[in-house]
Design a protein around this motif. Structure first.
Motif, PDB file in Angstrom:
ATOM      1  N   ASN A   1       9.780  14.517  -9.409  1.00 46.23           N
ATOM      2  CA  ASN A   1      10.994  15.152  -8.917  1.00 46.23           C
ATOM      3  C   ASN A   1      10.866  15.654  -7.487  1.00 46.23           C
ATOM      4  OD1 ASN A   1      12.372  14.813 -11.421  1.00 46.23           O
ATOM      5  ND2 ASN A   1      11.233  16.552 -12.216  1.00 46.23           N
ATOM      6  N   LEU A   2      10.514  14.754  -6.588  1.00 48.21           N
ATOM      7  CA  LEU A   2      10.435  15.093  -5.172  1.00 48.21           C
ATOM      8  C   LEU A   2      11.556  14.400  -4.414  1.00 48.21           C
ATOM      9  CD1 LEU A   2       6.613  14.695  -4.423  1.00 48.21           C
ATOM     10  CD2 LEU A   2       7.854  16.793  -4.947  1.00 48.21           C
ATOM     11  N   CYS A   3      12.034  15.060  -3.358  1.00 45.40           N
ATOM     12  CA  CYS A   3      13.023  14.419  -2.496  1.00 45.40           C
ATOM     13  C   CYS A   3      12.287  13.678  -1.384  1.00 45.40           C
ATOM     14  CB  CYS A   3      14.000  15.443  -1.924  1.00 45.40           C
ATOM     15  SG  CYS A   3      13.284  16.589  -0.744  1.00 45.40           S
ATOM     16  N   CYS A   4      13.035  12.914  -0.623  1.00 47.96           N
ATOM     17  CA  CYS A   4      12.468  12.071   0.430  1.00 47.96           C
ATOM     18  C   CYS A   4      11.635  12.906   1.415  1.00 47.96           C
ATOM     19  CB  CYS A   4      13.613  11.364   1.138  1.00 47.96           C
ATOM     20  SG  CYS A   4      13.127   9.942   2.094  1.00 47.96           S
ATOM     21  N   THR A   5      12.124  14.069   1.790  1.00 51.94           N
ATOM     22  CA  THR A   5      11.414  14.927   2.741  1.00 51.94           C
ATOM     23  C   THR A   5      10.065  15.364   2.189  1.00 51.94           C
ATOM     24  OG1 THR A   5      13.549  15.755   3.495  1.00 51.94           O
ATOM     25  CG2 THR A   5      11.623  17.016   4.142  1.00 51.94           C
TER      26      THR A   5
ATOM     27  N   GLU B   1       0.804  -1.232   0.000  1.00 53.17           N
ATOM     28  CA  GLU B   1       0.000   0.000   0.000  1.00 53.17           C
ATOM     29  C   GLU B   1       0.837   1.283   0.000  1.00 53.17           C
ATOM     30  OE1 GLU B   1      -3.557   2.161   2.560  1.00 53.17           O
ATOM     31  OE2 GLU B   1      -2.818   0.201   3.197  1.00 53.17           O
ATOM     32  N   ASN B   2       1.839   1.363   0.850  1.00 54.34           N
ATOM     33  CA  ASN B   2       2.645   2.584   0.911  1.00 54.34           C
ATOM     34  C   ASN B   2       3.440   2.820  -0.371  1.00 54.34           C
ATOM     35  OD1 ASN B   2       2.014   3.714   3.497  1.00 54.34           O
ATOM     36  ND2 ASN B   2       3.093   1.977   4.398  1.00 54.34           N
ATOM     37  N   ARG B   3       3.919   1.744  -0.980  1.00 55.43           N
ATOM     38  CA  ARG B   3       4.660   1.907  -2.244  1.00 55.43           C
ATOM     39  C   ARG B   3       3.728   2.367  -3.357  1.00 55.43           C
ATOM     40  NH1 ARG B   3       7.903  -2.487  -0.034  1.00 55.43           N
ATOM     41  NH2 ARG B   3       6.720  -4.087  -1.120  1.00 55.43           N
ATOM     42  N   MET B   4       2.492   1.887  -3.351  1.00 54.56           N
ATOM     43  CA  MET B   4       1.515   2.362  -4.333  1.00 54.56           C
ATOM     44  C   MET B   4       1.248   3.851  -4.109  1.00 54.56           C
ATOM     45  SD  MET B   4      -0.468   1.854  -6.933  1.00 54.56           S
ATOM     46  CE  MET B   4      -0.985   0.175  -7.207  1.00 54.56           C
TER      47      MET B   4
ATOM     48  N   SER C   1       2.325   9.472   8.816  1.00 50.47           N
ATOM     49  CA  SER C   1       3.016   8.644   9.813  1.00 50.47           C
ATOM     50  C   SER C   1       3.799   7.460   9.237  1.00 50.47           C
ATOM     51  CB  SER C   1       2.036   8.144  10.876  1.00 50.47           C
ATOM     52  OG  SER C   1       1.090   7.268  10.315  1.00 50.47           O
ATOM     53  N   ILE C   2       4.800   7.771   8.445  1.00 53.24           N
ATOM     54  CA  ILE C   2       5.706   6.734   7.959  1.00 53.24           C
ATOM     55  C   ILE C   2       7.126   7.163   8.336  1.00 53.24           C
ATOM     56  CG2 ILE C   2       5.848   7.709   5.631  1.00 53.24           C
ATOM     57  CD1 ILE C   2       6.100   4.851   4.585  1.00 53.24           C
ATOM     58  N   ALA C   3       7.845   6.277   8.984  1.00 48.27           N
ATOM     59  CA  ALA C   3       9.203   6.578   9.453  1.00 48.27           C
ATOM     60  C   ALA C   3      10.136   6.785   8.267  1.00 48.27           C
ATOM     61  CB  ALA C   3       9.712   5.440  10.324  1.00 48.27           C
ATOM     62  N   GLY C   4      11.134   7.623   8.462  1.00 49.81           N
ATOM     63  CA  GLY C   4      12.098   7.911   7.403  1.00 49.81           C
ATOM     64  C   GLY C   4      12.807   6.680   6.888  1.00 49.81           C
ATOM     65  N   SER C   5      13.173   5.786   7.799  1.00 41.29           N
ATOM     66  CA  SER C   5      13.871   4.562   7.374  1.00 41.29           C
ATOM     67  C   SER C   5      12.943   3.657   6.570  1.00 41.29           C
ATOM     68  CB  SER C   5      14.426   3.811   8.581  1.00 41.29           C
ATOM     69  OG  SER C   5      13.378   3.442   9.459  1.00 41.29           O
ATOM     70  N   THR C   6      11.669   3.625   6.939  1.00 47.10           N
ATOM     71  CA  THR C   6      10.688   2.825   6.193  1.00 47.10           C
ATOM     72  C   THR C   6      10.482   3.411   4.811  1.00 47.10           C
ATOM     73  OG1 THR C   6       9.600   2.241   8.259  1.00 47.10           O
ATOM     74  CG2 THR C   6       8.346   1.881   6.239  1.00 47.10           C
ATOM     75  N   LEU C   7      10.387   4.724   4.731  1.00 46.11           N
ATOM     76  CA  LEU C   7      10.226   5.398   3.439  1.00 46.11           C
ATOM     77  C   LEU C   7      11.428   5.097   2.542  1.00 46.11           C
ATOM     78  CD1 LEU C   7       8.775   7.273   1.485  1.00 46.11           C
ATOM     79  CD2 LEU C   7       9.798   9.206   2.707  1.00 46.11           C
TER      80      LEU C   7
END
Length: 92
Positions: free
Chosen positions: A34-38, A20-23, A46-52
């Motif tokens: 063209n978006l960065c991780c932030t 679901e989150n990858r979708m 509510s998704i942790a940075g490491s999970t993202l």
């Protein structure tokens, strides 16, 4: 054989999009390329940075996303042609 490679690629893409989150990440990048991780993190709830980072790695490895660096930031973009071919629903 080309057919075998296409099948392997399709399986990787469908596995990646089956979470679901990858979708959600892919759908975000379809509309806002063209978006960065932030920036992606702000769009998700509510998704942790490491999970993202883990999700972005999987999407990149199967070819759905590509990246480029600008300074210290890594930006993500969708391969629209790949999605047109294997998962056109995501582009809607």
């Amino acid at each position: 054989m080309k057919m075998d490679n296409d099948i392997k690629q399709a399986i990787g893409i469908f596995k990646a999009l089956g979470e679901e989150n990858r979708m959600k990440i892919t759908k975000i990048l379809v509309t806002e390329n063209n978006l960065c991780c932030t920036e992606i993190s702000r769009e998700l709830e509510s998704i942790a940075g490491s999970t993202l980072s883990h999700h972005l790695k999987i999407l990149t490895e199967c070819g759905i996303l590509s990246t480029y660096k600008d300074g210290t930031y890594k930006y993500y973009q969708v391969d629209h042609e790949l999605l047109k071919r294997f998962a056109p629903f995501v582009l809607e």
